[in-house]
Design a protein around this motif. Sequence first.
Motif, PDB file in Angstrom:
ATOM      1  N   ILE A  80       0.808  -1.219   0.000  1.00 13.10           N
ATOM      2  CA  ILE A  80       0.000   0.000   0.000  1.00 13.10           C
ATOM      3  C   ILE A  80       0.844   1.273   0.000  1.00 13.10           C
ATOM      4  CG2 ILE A  80      -2.003  -1.044   1.094  1.00 13.10           C
ATOM      5  CD1 ILE A  80      -0.969   0.102   3.769  1.00 13.10           C
ATOM      6  N   GLY A  81       2.149   1.155   0.284  1.00 16.40           N
ATOM      7  CA  GLY A  81       3.021   2.329   0.272  1.00 16.40           C
ATOM      8  C   GLY A  81       3.035   3.076   1.590  1.00 16.40           C
ATOM      9  N   TRP A  82       4.061   3.944   1.748  1.00 17.58           N
ATOM     10  CA  TRP A  82       4.241   4.624   3.032  1.00 17.58           C
ATOM     11  C   TRP A  82       3.154   5.648   3.367  1.00 17.58           C
ATOM     12  CZ3 TRP A  82       4.607   9.765   3.926  1.00 17.58           C
ATOM     13  CH2 TRP A  82       4.924  10.602   2.847  1.00 17.58           C
ATOM     14  N   PRO A  83       2.543   6.369   2.399  1.00 12.96           N
ATOM     15  CA  PRO A  83       1.511   7.335   2.814  1.00 12.96           C
ATOM     16  C   PRO A  83       0.350   6.659   3.541  1.00 12.96           C
ATOM     17  CG  PRO A  83       2.228   7.793   0.569  1.00 12.96           C
ATOM     18  CD  PRO A  83       2.805   6.455   0.942  1.00 12.96           C
ATOM     19  N   ALA A  84      -0.100   5.529   3.004  1.00 13.33           N
ATOM     20  CA  ALA A  84      -1.190   4.808   3.665  1.00 13.33           C
ATOM     21  C   ALA A  84      -0.710   4.191   4.978  1.00 13.33           C
ATOM     22  CB  ALA A  84      -1.733   3.716   2.742  1.00 13.33           C
ATOM     23  N   ALA A  85       0.531   3.668   4.983  1.00 10.19           N
ATOM     24  CA  ALA A  85       1.073   3.053   6.204  1.00 10.19           C
ATOM     25  C   ALA A  85       1.198   4.074   7.330  1.00 10.19           C
ATOM     26  CB  ALA A  85       2.435   2.421   5.916  1.00 10.19           C
ATOM     27  N   SER A  86       1.609   5.303   6.994  1.00 15.40           N
ATOM     28  CA  SER A  86       1.730   6.337   8.030  1.00 15.40           C
ATOM     29  C   SER A  86       0.362   6.734   8.567  1.00 15.40           C
ATOM     30  CB  SER A  86       2.469   7.555   7.473  1.00 15.40           C
ATOM     31  OG  SER A  86       1.744   8.159   6.415  1.00 15.40           O
ATOM     32  N   GLY A 389      -9.841  -0.874   0.667  1.00 17.88           N
ATOM     33  CA  GLY A 389     -10.318  -0.981  -0.705  1.00 17.88           C
ATOM     34  C   GLY A 389     -10.638  -2.388  -1.169  1.00 17.88           C
ATOM     35  N   GLY A 390     -11.063  -3.250  -0.275  1.00 19.74           N
ATOM     36  CA  GLY A 390     -11.448  -4.594  -0.651  1.00 19.74           C
ATOM     37  C   GLY A 390     -10.312  -5.579  -0.777  1.00 19.74           C
ATOM     38  N   ALA A 391      -9.079  -5.132  -0.531  1.00 22.42           N
ATOM     39  CA  ALA A 391      -7.936  -6.055  -0.594  1.00 22.42           C
ATOM     40  C   ALA A 391      -8.013  -7.049   0.561  1.00 22.42           C
ATOM     41  CB  ALA A 391      -6.629  -5.282  -0.521  1.00 22.42           C
ATOM     42  N   SER A 392      -7.677  -8.300   0.280  1.00 28.25           N
ATOM     43  CA  SER A 392      -7.736  -9.326   1.327  1.00 28.25           C
ATOM     44  C   SER A 392      -6.543  -9.247   2.263  1.00 28.25           C
ATOM     45  CB  SER A 392      -7.791 -10.718   0.688  1.00 28.25           C
ATOM     46  OG  SER A 392      -6.650 -10.939  -0.135  1.00 28.25           O
ATOM     47  N   SER A 393      -5.399  -8.749   1.762  1.00 26.58           N
ATOM     48  CA  SER A 393      -4.196  -8.664   2.570  1.00 26.58           C
ATOM     49  C   SER A 393      -3.353  -7.488   2.093  1.00 26.58           C
ATOM     50  CB  SER A 393      -3.384  -9.962   2.458  1.00 26.58           C
ATOM     51  OG  SER A 393      -2.203  -9.895   3.221  1.00 26.58           O
ATOM     52  N   ILE A 394      -2.884  -6.660   3.026  1.00 29.72           N
ATOM     53  CA  ILE A 394      -2.074  -5.501   2.655  1.00 29.72           C
ATOM     54  C   ILE A 394      -0.778  -5.489   3.461  1.00 29.72           C
ATOM     55  CG2 ILE A 394      -4.064  -4.088   2.031  1.00 29.72           C
ATOM     56  CD1 ILE A 394      -3.656  -2.601   4.710  1.00 29.72           C
ATOM     57  N   THR A 395       0.189  -4.737   2.965  1.00 29.15           N
ATOM     58  CA  THR A 395       1.449  -4.588   3.683  1.00 29.15           C
ATOM     59  C   THR A 395       2.123  -3.320   3.203  1.00 29.15           C
ATOM     60  OG1 THR A 395       3.428  -5.786   4.424  1.00 29.15           O
ATOM     61  CG2 THR A 395       2.920  -5.852   2.063  1.00 29.15           C
ATOM     62  N   SER A 396       3.221  -2.956   3.841  1.00 24.91           N
ATOM     63  CA  SER A 396       4.062  -1.845   3.383  1.00 24.91           C
ATOM     64  C   SER A 396       5.422  -2.440   3.055  1.00 24.91           C
ATOM     65  CB  SER A 396       4.180  -0.773   4.470  1.00 24.91           C
ATOM     66  OG  SER A 396       5.108   0.220   4.088  1.00 24.91           O
ATOM     67  N   LEU A 397       5.782  -2.436   1.785  1.00 27.18           N
ATOM     68  CA  LEU A 397       6.955  -3.172   1.308  1.00 27.18           C
ATOM     69  C   LEU A 397       8.206  -2.861   2.114  1.00 27.18           C
ATOM     70  CD1 LEU A 397       8.369  -4.967  -0.831  1.00 27.18           C
ATOM     71  CD2 LEU A 397       8.753  -2.892  -2.158  1.00 27.18           C
TER      72      LEU A 397
END
Length: 447
Positions: A80-86, A389-397
């Motif tokens: 999801i990237g750092w903006p969403a992670a923050s 957004g409907g994703a089953s699994s998210i992360t911040s690389l």
Amino acid sequence: MLEILQEVVDWGAPVILPIIIAIFALILGAGFRKAFTSGLTVGIGFIGLNLITGLLGDTLGEAAQTMVRRFGLSLTTLDIGWPAASAISYGTILGISAIPIGVGINIALLLFGLTKTLNIDIWNFWHAAFIGGLIFGASNSFALAAFSMVAYQTMLYFLGDLSAPTLKKYYNFPNITFPHGTSAPGYLVALPLNWIFDRIPGFNKLKANPETIQQRFGIFGETSVMGLIIGLVVGALAGYDVGGVLNLGVQTAAIMILLPKMVSVLMEGLTPVSDAANKFIKKRFPGRELYIGMDAALAVGDQAVLASSLLMIPITLLLAIVLPGNETLPFGDFSTIPFAVCLMVPLFKGNIVRSVVGGSIYMTTILYITSWIAPLVTQMAENAQFDIGGASSITSLIEGGLWPTLIFVLGARYLPWVISGVILIISLGGLYYLNKVRATKSSLNTK
């Protein structure tokens, strides 16, 4: 109080950082005009940096995604990237408490002379909030999560003090260091890698810094041309038409030229503050040195960092495809790759080959850790009521895949309190050695 702090944090780094720098400059006696213009200039530079790094993600990142679709690949965890992670990290009371905890730790360490780093990069305390959220998800203990944030931030101050001399020598920054959660861990990764590289016959003789490349390859070694070539290759692999390939090439060349210019704007704003800080310290604390803790964005405009990072984008995608067991689809954090390697490059003395090889090894571990940590990141997003957004699994690389994340989460699961306590003790011991023992030896040697 925390609600007010949350509202301020929501203003974002381009607003918070200039205000903090202006206030800091006033305290140091820089004068209103200089303090105001310095803060505003830093804000302008920061916005410029965000625009250019955003272009990096939008162009090369999108091309990488197109490559994934073109080859019919399936990776189940979305980066999801750092903006969403923050935003997720600061989305709870625990997360927002990382700011007063971080400021309190910094003040205490400075008062006891255990650090030289005065960290004004308040916005990036979200890295500690990210760790705290993961620890809470792994242990369901608010107290353990808060204690882990204390240990984590103390570790960053240690890494900031440890890396500062190397950064000053390579980047030629005036007493600036980066206790930055994305960048500082790479410094410890590069230390053993550089030792190994020095002992590989042939490889240890290879000179590949930007200046050497320009001399050896002529026009093809120029920074802009290197960016053009990288963009053309990635565009071709993505299956773009001729116009698309050429556009990506020119955009990548633009990134190589414009990003260092944005860093110059940032430095223009920071230089008066750094000068005022040095005068302030010399007057009131003779013989004591002070580092200003800043966002590692200052380092990403370096030619070797940029060239290595652009090469790392397709390499990272390739690694994601071929590594068995990896579940992460890189995307949101492509523009963060320069931040992950910018403290590795100085140890490699700007050698692009070493930086790319070392960065690829680092990225391999990041992908595996990121895939493993994804359920906790997804849970943290749900706790913060963040729409995934409907994703089953998210992360911040990048942030989710760094080695401190692995150590802290494993500690929370299998040795709660122990691992965080050990990290805190080691970090305090390291700070004591750097700023008390070694400093005393150095002063005795100069007499």
